[in-house]
Scaffold this motif. Structure first.
Motif, PDB file in Angstrom:
ATOM      1  N   LEU A 100       0.668  -1.073   0.086  1.00  0.00           N
ATOM      2  CA  LEU A 100      -0.103  -0.111  -0.076  1.00  0.00           C
ATOM      3  C   LEU A 100       0.865   1.429  -0.059  1.00  0.00           C
ATOM      4  O   LEU A 100       0.457   2.301  -0.767  1.00  0.00           O
ATOM      5  N   LEU A 101       2.027   1.211   0.895  1.00  0.00           N
ATOM      6  CA  LEU A 101       2.709   2.426   0.851  1.00  0.00           C
ATOM      7  C   LEU A 101       3.379   2.642  -0.375  1.00  0.00           C
ATOM      8  O   LEU A 101       3.618   3.746  -0.901  1.00  0.00           O
ATOM      9  N   GLU A 102       4.190   1.606  -1.280  1.00  0.00           N
ATOM     10  CA  GLU A 102       4.502   1.662  -2.653  1.00  0.00           C
ATOM     11  C   GLU A 102       3.646   2.371  -3.444  1.00  0.00           C
ATOM     12  O   GLU A 102       3.946   3.219  -4.003  1.00  0.00           O
ATOM     13  N   SER A 103       2.246   1.809  -3.436  1.00  0.00           N
ATOM     14  CA  SER A 103       1.197   2.554  -4.273  1.00  0.00           C
ATOM     15  C   SER A 103       1.032   3.951  -3.941  1.00  0.00           C
ATOM     16  O   SER A 103       0.702   4.635  -4.732  1.00  0.00           O
ATOM     17  N   LEU A 104       0.978   4.115  -2.580  1.00  0.00           N
ATOM     18  CA  LEU A 104       0.722   5.561  -2.163  1.00  0.00           C
ATOM     19  C   LEU A 104       1.915   6.384  -2.759  1.00  0.00           C
ATOM     20  O   LEU A 104       1.439   7.526  -3.293  1.00  0.00           O
ATOM     21  N   GLU A 105       3.134   5.883  -2.830  1.00  0.00           N
ATOM     22  CA  GLU A 105       4.022   6.710  -3.540  1.00  0.00           C
ATOM     23  C   GLU A 105       4.002   6.739  -4.972  1.00  0.00           C
ATOM     24  O   GLU A 105       4.944   7.247  -5.553  1.00  0.00           O
ATOM     25  N   GLY A 106       3.117   6.334  -5.533  1.00  0.00           N
ATOM     26  CA  GLY A 106       3.059   6.232  -6.812  1.00  0.00           C
ATOM     27  C   GLY A 106       3.665   5.391  -7.797  1.00  0.00           C
ATOM     28  O   GLY A 106       4.028   5.460  -8.828  1.00  0.00           O
ATOM     29  N   LYS A 107       3.951   4.162  -7.056  1.00  0.00           N
ATOM     30  CA  LYS A 107       4.546   3.272  -7.786  1.00  0.00           C
ATOM     31  C   LYS A 107       3.678   1.856  -8.008  1.00  0.00           C
ATOM     32  O   LYS A 107       2.648   1.765  -7.823  1.00  0.00           O
ATOM     33  N   ARG A 108       4.426   0.975  -8.882  1.00  0.00           N
ATOM     34  CA  ARG A 108       3.723  -0.374  -9.121  1.00  0.00           C
ATOM     35  C   ARG A 108       3.461  -0.959  -7.500  1.00  0.00           C
ATOM     36  O   ARG A 108       4.553  -0.904  -6.686  1.00  0.00           O
ATOM     37  N   GLY A 109       2.467  -1.950  -7.372  1.00  0.00           N
ATOM     38  CA  GLY A 109       2.164  -2.308  -6.167  1.00  0.00           C
ATOM     39  C   GLY A 109       3.116  -3.430  -5.856  1.00  0.00           C
ATOM     40  O   GLY A 109       2.698  -4.645  -5.883  1.00  0.00           O
ATOM     41  N   TYR A 110       4.208  -3.293  -5.663  1.00  0.00           N
ATOM     42  CA  TYR A 110       5.295  -4.430  -5.346  1.00  0.00           C
ATOM     43  C   TYR A 110       5.044  -4.437  -3.730  1.00  0.00           C
ATOM     44  O   TYR A 110       5.689  -3.483  -3.135  1.00  0.00           O
ATOM     45  N   PRO A 111       5.171  -5.733  -3.122  1.00  0.00           N
ATOM     46  CA  PRO A 111       5.634  -5.695  -1.654  1.00  0.00           C
ATOM     47  C   PRO A 111       7.003  -5.374  -1.423  1.00  0.00           C
ATOM     48  O   PRO A 111       8.025  -5.583  -2.165  1.00  0.00           O
ATOM     49  N   ARG A 112       7.095  -4.710  -0.197  1.00  0.00           N
ATOM     50  CA  ARG A 112       8.604  -4.269   0.170  1.00  0.00           C
ATOM     51  C   ARG A 112       9.320  -5.455   1.208  1.00  0.00           C
ATOM     52  O   ARG A 112       8.311  -6.335   1.761  1.00  0.00           O
ATOM     53  N   ILE A 113      10.407  -5.721   1.208  1.00  0.00           N
ATOM     54  CA  ILE A 113      10.985  -6.399   2.078  1.00  0.00           C
ATOM     55  C   ILE A 113      10.916  -5.833   3.299  1.00  0.00           C
ATOM     56  O   ILE A 113      10.951  -4.942   3.722  1.00  0.00           O
ATOM     57  N   LYS A 114      10.317  -6.953   4.280  1.00  0.00           N
ATOM     58  CA  LYS A 114      10.144  -6.830   5.644  1.00  0.00           C
ATOM     59  C   LYS A 114      11.260  -7.544   6.513  1.00  0.00           C
ATOM     60  O   LYS A 114      11.243  -8.820   6.427  1.00  0.00           O
ATOM     61  N   PRO A 115      11.878  -6.989   7.570  1.00  0.00           N
ATOM     62  CA  PRO A 115      11.993  -5.400   8.017  1.00  0.00           C
ATOM     63  C   PRO A 115      12.683  -4.795   7.065  1.00  0.00           C
ATOM     64  O   PRO A 115      13.288  -5.376   6.188  1.00  0.00           O
ATOM     65  N   PRO A 116      12.521  -3.395   7.047  1.00  0.00           N
ATOM     66  CA  PRO A 116      11.832  -2.532   8.193  1.00  0.00           C
ATOM     67  C   PRO A 116      10.524  -2.752   8.154  1.00  0.00           C
ATOM     68  O   PRO A 116       9.775  -2.670   7.063  1.00  0.00           O
ATOM     69  N   PHE A 117       9.837  -2.551   9.201  1.00  0.00           N
ATOM     70  CA  PHE A 117       8.359  -2.536   9.549  1.00  0.00           C
ATOM     71  C   PHE A 117       8.040  -0.670   9.208  1.00  0.00           C
ATOM     72  O   PHE A 117       8.767  -0.227   9.388  1.00  0.00           O
ATOM     73  N   PRO A 118       6.597  -0.642   8.688  1.00  0.00           N
ATOM     74  CA  PRO A 118       6.260   0.515   8.413  1.00  0.00           C
ATOM     75  C   PRO A 118       6.679   1.624   9.997  1.00  0.00           C
ATOM     76  O   PRO A 118       6.896   2.614   9.492  1.00  0.00           O
TER      77      PRO A 118
END
Lengths: 414, 149, 909
Positions: free
Chosen positions: A179-197
């Motif tokens: 969701l955060l990636e998408s909010l930043e205007g990018k393709r909806g790819y999951p980020r590597i966790k950690p770091p957590f939001p």
């Protein structure tokens, strides 16, 4: 014994609560005003003690997450993001909340932002929810005009702006990092966790990401205190939960029930039980990424831990009831097709695995019932492999309906 | 093109507004889709390269880079709607509107109308249950007058 | 460097560097953990899920590439389940991938498939779905092809482009199983891709492969790969030349070595074509009856020796001069200047540095003591603020620019000063666009605001500037009249932008300055740089790590050629010739009589042309330079060269200059040479021989020695280039500790005076290289330009370079790839001017003034100011230097390439 439809805390009565005037009459923003008078630590403590757990599906303690964001916010910049990307099939509670009582969500956002000292909050909402977007935007505009939002709210030093960000069709964007990636205007790819939001979220800044319903709980907690909140629900799952009953029942819809209410009481109570001449054959809990329960399992109370013990999941609160006409074969095909379609393609097992699962099942569907029963365990094994190495929750999902179908209702396979 | 620029310039030149811009450009386009020309303008405005914009436009299922007709009628194909007969509904709608000059028919994701499945969406508005019959009637009326005008 | 911590791997204790990527550390420690999406030069992606391991305390399976080494970690890197999961994921990958051997590239997927026994389809359990998915291919780029069927969607190319090169030209397209890589809207050739090929270098399969020579490359049976230094620009990129049958078939960046850590630009990767080009000179040419005819070496050398001898005997030794080469090695240039000084007996040795950074160097030497860049290339990434003035760094120094762009991504504040839009503006916080020729005023304006706001560094001024605060007050007095309003009036730059830029630079923690031709190639070139240095000094942005001034050098060895003494005033190592003690020392080393070394400064480049025009220079020896393209006022240059009694040009092609020569001597290209060059950040880099020269081409230094011998002068005997360098090291104290042997294993930046000295990444940490050890302020005033527009010539013409071509393009235009990107002269004009003149982009126009007239295609561009034009100087068919002036900056003798009054008119065919 807990009874359904006890005291309601989230679903407020009132037909036109989306109007600020009506919302104020119903008590909107009183809890926030109370919070304005408290210091941040008190607010954090109240949320923490309430035992509220995230209503988006994962059930993570909201107080812990809020505190973590507060702690990470050492540079005076953090964000609050409302996850309104309600894409889980069978789930529509957030839509109802946003359409009917948008000020409740705004008030929850105000309290959360106050707690983590954020001056900017976003509501990331499904692009498909046209009416929710409209109602929320009106509510934001009205609230801003009445100085419930904006610079120096109600004469305090606290400022908050809320922006609506519209999704554009991606189930995965309901996953918080995606969701955060998408909010930043990018393709909806999951980020590597950690770091957590909470540590590194939106633009690398500490970010509190909460589901709509979670935020909608905050005004009650602020107004009445943690102890009052805990008076409902169970020790580990306090409070109430919105459930979305759909399918072959008399009264499908969204209901607020006390945590710990047995499933059958919900289905037969507010849900009204099966329709004339039909009978309940099985239930899918939590949506496509959920679990199938047999009729004999419906005595289980609705709460995170009891369900987990049974290998079931509460998820976002979807209770999909299936009667005699349901085709498990078709349902599984629909679910597998859904995951194939929504896989972002970033990691190998999910990208190709969801495709192969779908292809295998389609192949199986041309075969007979006995073969399908044999095929299911193979798919479960493959889905387990995917779940073990995939990058994000999406790849971990197909195994849940597949495995629970195999364990709980395989005899119903058509 | 002027219209494109007007829409784009409503937003600050920051990437987080990309999806909002694309939504609005698509809605404003007569073909209800994102043309290469408008994607190029967005790329210039955000100082991003074309592929980055295309990548985003490609990813999200609500965004289209192919022209569509005036009205976009979508049938929810999600689990509950499927169970409630959305496939049959789709077939019926296709026989009615499959070759209609003003209507594009497609599937869409869950509309959150599972309590009244199956659901359909006309442009941005969702309809379910008994409303669908009413909707079809109003579409027929509207398109008939549009075709005549 | 991070400390080592102990971790337990498969039951044994190991010591690994803390906080480094776990997968990399495991591989470095010898564990064969598979993984296709990870590459040490990009951020971890976690896409292929092959590097799965088990970490004690973490639930389930972890991916090594997404973790960092932590003290006390306990892990299992292989067991039955892990191997099974890897095999499953590998099978998944193979199921969406087309097996098709391509021996032109090392296929990591194929290799892994072999390891897991999955290379044979019968061992696989999943159906291949590649055909059903119908992935696209893209063959439209001049440099590469993309095949979606072989793509494993690992993101390495996307990240190579975005993170390594800072370009973000590529993206994943579509979604899920149908994902593929896209440039532009799906046509690579129409995208913003500039062809650097970083994606090719990082692609683990044969999905993205280069086009040139693909059929000639077999990575499993390759003849050899020779590590050497790129022949283009002054960055000094380390690359490997792949050779088959004495032909270069590929260039790839050498990873893990500075200055480029594997990165290359389009010229470095694809511009090698000229080496084996059929137009190469293969034998000496002698002008007979007005025509250049092939001749033997003996005849040519004898002729050169006798004619130079006759001129010396007839007109005296001052009638001879030489142009050294910014493209030849240190060893070649060292021998060349030694030849001029010992055989010609004068100091008339110069080269094109006079036409690029002479003013910069003059100002820097006088203010801070050295003319070279004070920092290392990596500082371009780490600085908080970068002040780039007159330097189109993305096009002229593409690899330095990668550091800049990476810095910008991390929040570095970039200030661009340029009268014309350059691609760096996109990354900049502020772009100041002064009118041509107003740099001093602009810089004084910035200094004015910096002083007014108190952003000066008083401690630095007091401790490290001559006359401390007193000198500062002199500067303060001078800039007092350059308030923002007045500065705006002179320069056209809005006052608020001046304030903003001054704030950013004035309050930066560490600022780096990059200054280019836009500053130096003006009549006020030296003054421009003085002002720039003044600003740097009063803010204390020099004399410590991470701060300083850097003039990126245009050609591969501009830096080195002066370092080794190709200067009319200085011996190797910046030793002034005017000092008798210096001459004595050099004479001893050269085994000659001190009286034979001339103590008078020689003529500079343009002065040599003037002297030739006046008949004072009669014989000229040009090694690897092309003044008939690169000199100003070319008609004048041509006349001068035609007046010479004797012109010798030693080159690899029959250049515009060689065509005027009496004798042309075929030399060797970079890939045929051993030796060294010096990069812009004073890094001494090895050039290594990869192929044999064509025909009878000889090493430059050997040709020079042969001429000397034929002129009965003994200027030394050398077994090889390493021996020449050993003598150079004795002559130039800054390289005293350097040798070819040391360069095999060490990265050395001069000064490196002794064999145990580690080299000097940053200059002036303790003292400036001036006699007092302190820096000097040189307050200078803005001066009106002599060259002004008039009704007759109403436009000011600016000149410069483009990414795809290099200097006079004798090398770059031999490359089909580079020509595919750009092969036509153009002139940029502001749309308003174009409108006034009824010109459309693509039309041919004539650009002319009293000095000359040329034609080019016009392009409208909002990036130039109204009333100004811009033109690259690479194109022989439109030699812009026909129009430039040879009026010189009085201090550095540089010519003002950046400002010429001209007029234009439409060419009607």
């Amino acid at each position: 014994m807990k009874t359904p439809d006890a005291k309601r805390r989230i679903l407020r009565s009132g037909k036109t609560l989306w109007n600020l005037a009506d919302a104020l009459k119903a008590g909107s923003y009183q809890a926030f005003e109370k919070a304005l008078g408290k210091d941040t630590q008190e607010i954090l403590e109240e949320i923490f003690l309430s035992g509220l757990r995230g209503r988006g599906g994962a059930g993570f303690p909201t107080g812990t997450k809020t505190k973590a964001v507060h702690t990470s916010n050492t540079h005076g910049c953090s964000y609050v993001v409302c996850n309104a990307d309600e894409g889980e099939p069978g789930t529509f509670k957030d839509r109802i909340l946003m359409e009917e009582d948008p000020h409740l969500l705004l008030e929850g956002l105000l309290i959360a932002s106050l707690a983590v000292r954020a001056s900017h909050a976003y509501i990331y909402i499904r692009g498909e929810y046209g009416r929710s977007i409209e109602r929320l935007q009106t509510a934001i505009d009205e609230a801003r005009k009445a100085s419930w939002l904006g610079e120096g709210i109600r004469g305090s030093s606290f400022s908050l702006d809320i922006e609506i960000m519209r999704g554009a069709g991606s189930y995965l964007c309901g996953e918080e990092l995606t969701l955060l990636e998408s909010l930043e205007g990018k393709r909806g790819y999951p980020r590597i966790k950690p770091p957590f939001p909470a540590e590194k979220g939106l633009w690398g800044k500490p970010t509190l990401v909460n589901n709509v319903e979670t935020l909608a709980n905050l005004p009650y907690i602020m107004m009445h205190g943690a102890a009052a909140y805990r008076s409902l629900g169970t020790e580990a799952s306090p409070g109430t939960k919105l459930v979305c009953i759909s399918g072959d029942v008399k009264n499908p819809g969204v209901y607020e029930v006390e945590m710990g209410t047995p499933l059958k009481d919900i289905i037969h109570g507010p849900g009204g039980g099966s329709r004339e001449g039909d009978e309940i054959c099985f239930v899918l809990l939590g949506g496509a990424a959920g679990t199938f329960a047999s009729v004999s399992q419906l005595g289980i109370p609705l709460c995170y831990d009891a369900l987990r013990k049974e290998g079931l999941s509460l998820g976002s609160g979807a209770i999909m009831v299936f009667g005699k006409n349901a085709s498990l074969k078709d349902i599984l095909q629909n679910i597998l097709g859904f995951f194939k379609h929504e896989s972002c393609g970033k990691c190998v097992p999910c990208r190709t695995g969801t495709y192969h699962l779908m292809q295998s099942w389609i192949g199986g569907c041309t075969n007979n019932q006995g073969e399908r029963k044999k095929l299911l365990p193979q798919l479960v094994a493959e889905a387990r492999n995917i779940a073990q190495t995939c990058l994000c929750p999406l790849g971990q999902s197909p195994v849940m309906p597949l495995e629970s179908a195999m364990k709980n209702i395989i005899e119903l396979m058509d | 093109m002027e219209n494109t620029d007007e829409i784009i310039r409503k937003y600050p030149p920051a990437r987080e507004y990309l999806l909002s811009m694309l939504h609005e450009l698509q809605d404003a386009d007569p073909g209800k889709y994102l043309t290469e020309a408008s994607l190029t303008r967005v790329a210039e405005y955000l100082q991003l390269n074309k592929a980055v914009i295309k990548g985003v436009a490609d990813y999200y299922s609500m965004l289209s880079q192919r022209p569509r007709k005036k009205l976009l009628l979508q049938v929810c194909g999600s689990l509950m709607c499927h169970h409630a007969g959305s496939a049959e509904l789709y077939t019926r709608l296709r026989s009615r509107y499959g070759h209609h000059p003003l209507i594009s028919l497609a599937h869409c994701e869950c509309l959150g109308q599972c309590q009244q499945a199956p659901a359909v969406q006309l442009d941005q508005e969702a309809f379910s249950g008994a409303d669908i019959v009413e909707l079809i009637r109003s579409i027929d009326k509207k398109t008939a007058s549009d075709e005549n005008s | 460097m991070s400390r080592n911590v102990s971790v337990e791997i498969n039951g044994k204790v190991f010591s690994l560097p803390e906080k480094t990527n776990l997968l990399k550390s495991l591989r470095d420690a010898g564990f064969d953990v598979p993984g296709l999406c990870y590459h040490p030069r990009i951020s971890p992606t976690g896409a292929c899920r092959l590097c799965c391991i088990r970490i004690e305390g973490l639930r389930g399976i972890s991916m090594a590439c997404t973790l960092e080494v932590k003290e006390g970690m306990k892990m299992i890197t292989t067991d039955e389940e892990l191997e099974n999961l890897r095999r499953v994921n590998l099978e998944y990958l193979l199921s969406e991938h087309k097996d098709e051997e391509d021996r032109s590239t090392f296929d990591e997927l194929a290799e892994l498939a072999r390891q897991y026994g999955l290379d044979k389809p019968e061992n696989r359990s999943l159906p291949n779905i590649c055909d059903a998915l119908d992935f696209p291919s893209d063959h439209s780029s001049p440099v590469l092809t993309y095949d979606g069927n072989k793509c494993i969607k690992c993101f390495r190319c996307v990240k190579a482009c975005a993170e390594i090169q800072g370009k973000e030209v590529l993206s994943m397209a579509s979604r899920g199983i149908t994902s593929y890589i896209v440039a532009g809207f799906g046509v690579w050739g129409d995208s913003e891709c500039d062809g650097c090929g970083e994606c090719i270098q990082l692609c683990p399969t044969a999905a993205i492969v280069e086009k040139p020579h693909r059929s000639e490359i077999d990575v499993y049976n390759s003849e050899k790969a020779v590590r050497t230094t790129c022949p283009y620009c002054g960055v000094g990129c380390q690359l490997e030349l792949w050779v088959n049958n004495n032909k270069i078939v590929r260039a790839s960046g050498t990873e893990g070595l500075m200055p480029n850590d594997g990165r290359l630009c389009v010229k470095g990767r694809f511009g090698y074509e000229y080496v084996g080009h059929p137009d190469r000179l293969t034998q000496p040419l002698i002008r007979k009856n007005g025509k250049l005819e092939p001749a033997g070496w003996d005849e040519a050398i004898a002729l050169v020796a006798s004619r130079f001898g006759i001129i010396r005997d007839t007109y005296g030794k001052d009638a001879l001069a030489g142009y050294a080469s910014a493209k030849a090695t240190n060893e070649d240039n060292y021998i060349f200047q030694k030849f001029i000084r010992m055989v010609f007996g004068n100091n008339n040795v110069d080269y094109c540095t006079r036409l690029c950074h002479a003013s910069t160097v003059t100002a820097m030497i006088r203010s801070i003591g050295d003319g070279a860049g004070s920092n290392s290339i990596a500082d371009f990434e780490s600085a908080d603020c970068l002040f780039v003035t007159g330097n189109n760094i993305i096009e002229t120094h593409p690899i330095t620019a990668t550091y800049v762009k990476r810095g910008a991504a991390k929040g570095q504040a970039i200030i661009v000063v340029d009268p014309r839009y350059t691609p760096l503006v996109r990354y900049a916080k502020v772009w100041l666009q002064p009118k041509l020729g107003t740099d001093v005023a602009l810089l004084n304006g910035l200094i004015h605001v910096i002083i007014r706001e108190g952003w000066i560094d008083q401690t630095f001024i007091e401790n490290r500037i001559e006359d401390g605060m007193q000198a500062f007050l002199g500067l303060k007095e001078l800039v007092s009249r350059y308030d923002p309003a007045e500065t705006e009036r002179i320069t056209g730059v809005p006052a608020r932008l001046i304030e903003e830029a001054a704030r950013i630079f004035g309050s930066a923690k560490n600022a780096i300055i990059a200054t280019g031709m836009g500053m130096s190639q003006q009549v006020t070139g030296t003054h421009n740089v003085f002002s720039l240095i003044n600003m740097m000094l009063i803010t204390g942005q020099v004399g410590r790590e991470g701060a300083g001034i850097n003039p990126p050098r245009g050609q591969n060895n501009v830096q080195g050629a002066t370092d080794v003494g190709c200067s009319p005033m200085m011996y190797p190592g910046y030793i002034p010739i005017s000092d008798k003690e210096n001459r004595r020392r050099v004479a001893a080393l050269w085994n000659t009589d001190v009286e034979k070394l001339d103590g008078r400064p020689g003529l500079t480049t343009v002065e040599i042309v003037h002297a030739a025009h006046e008949g004072n220079i009669r014989g000229l020896y040009i090694m690897g330079e092309n003044p008939m393209m690169s000199d100003p006022n070319l008609n004048h240059t041509r006349e001068a060269f035609e007046k010479l009694d004797f012109l010798v040009v030693q080159d690899i092609f029959l250049t515009e200059t060689a065509q005027l020569a009496d004798v042309v001597l075929p030399a060797t290209a970079f890939a045929e040479k051993n030796g060294t060059t010096v990069s812009s950040d004073r890094r001494i880099l090895r050039t290594r021989k990869a192929v044999l020269p064509p025909g009878e081409g000889r090493q430059d230094w050997q040709i020079i020695l042969a001429i000397a011998a034929a002129m009965k002068s003994d200027i030394g005997h050398y077994s090889d280039e390493a021996a020449i360098f050993d003598e150079l090291a004795k002559a130039a104290p800054i390289m005293g500790g350097v040798s070819h042997a040391r360069l095999e294993n060490e990265e050395l930046q001069w000064p490196c005076p002794t064999p145990d000295h580690p080299g000097t990444p940053t200059l002036y940490l303790d003292r400036f290289n001036t006699p007092s050890g302190k820096a000097r302020l040189f307050p200078v005033d803005h001066a009106e330009q002599n060259e002004k527009t008039s009704t007759e010539f109403p436009f000011l013409l600016n000149t410069g370079r483009i990414l795809y071509h290099y200097h006079t393009s004798t090398m770059s235009r031999k490359s089909e790839v580079l020509n595919a990107f750009a092969n036509e002269a153009f002139v940029l004009i502001h749309p308003a001017d174009a409108f006034k003149r009824s010109l459309l982009s693509g039309q041919k126009i004539r650009i002319y003034n009293d000095r000359g007239s040329i034609e080019a295609i016009v392009k409208t561009d909002e990036g130039v100011l109204e009333g100004e034009l811009f033109m690259p100087f690479h194109f022989t068919e439109s030699r812009v230097n026909m129009l430039t002036r040879d009026e010189l900056d009085p201090f550095s003798k540089i010519a003002p390439f950046k400002l010429s009054a001209v007029n234009i008119e439409k060419v009607t065919s």
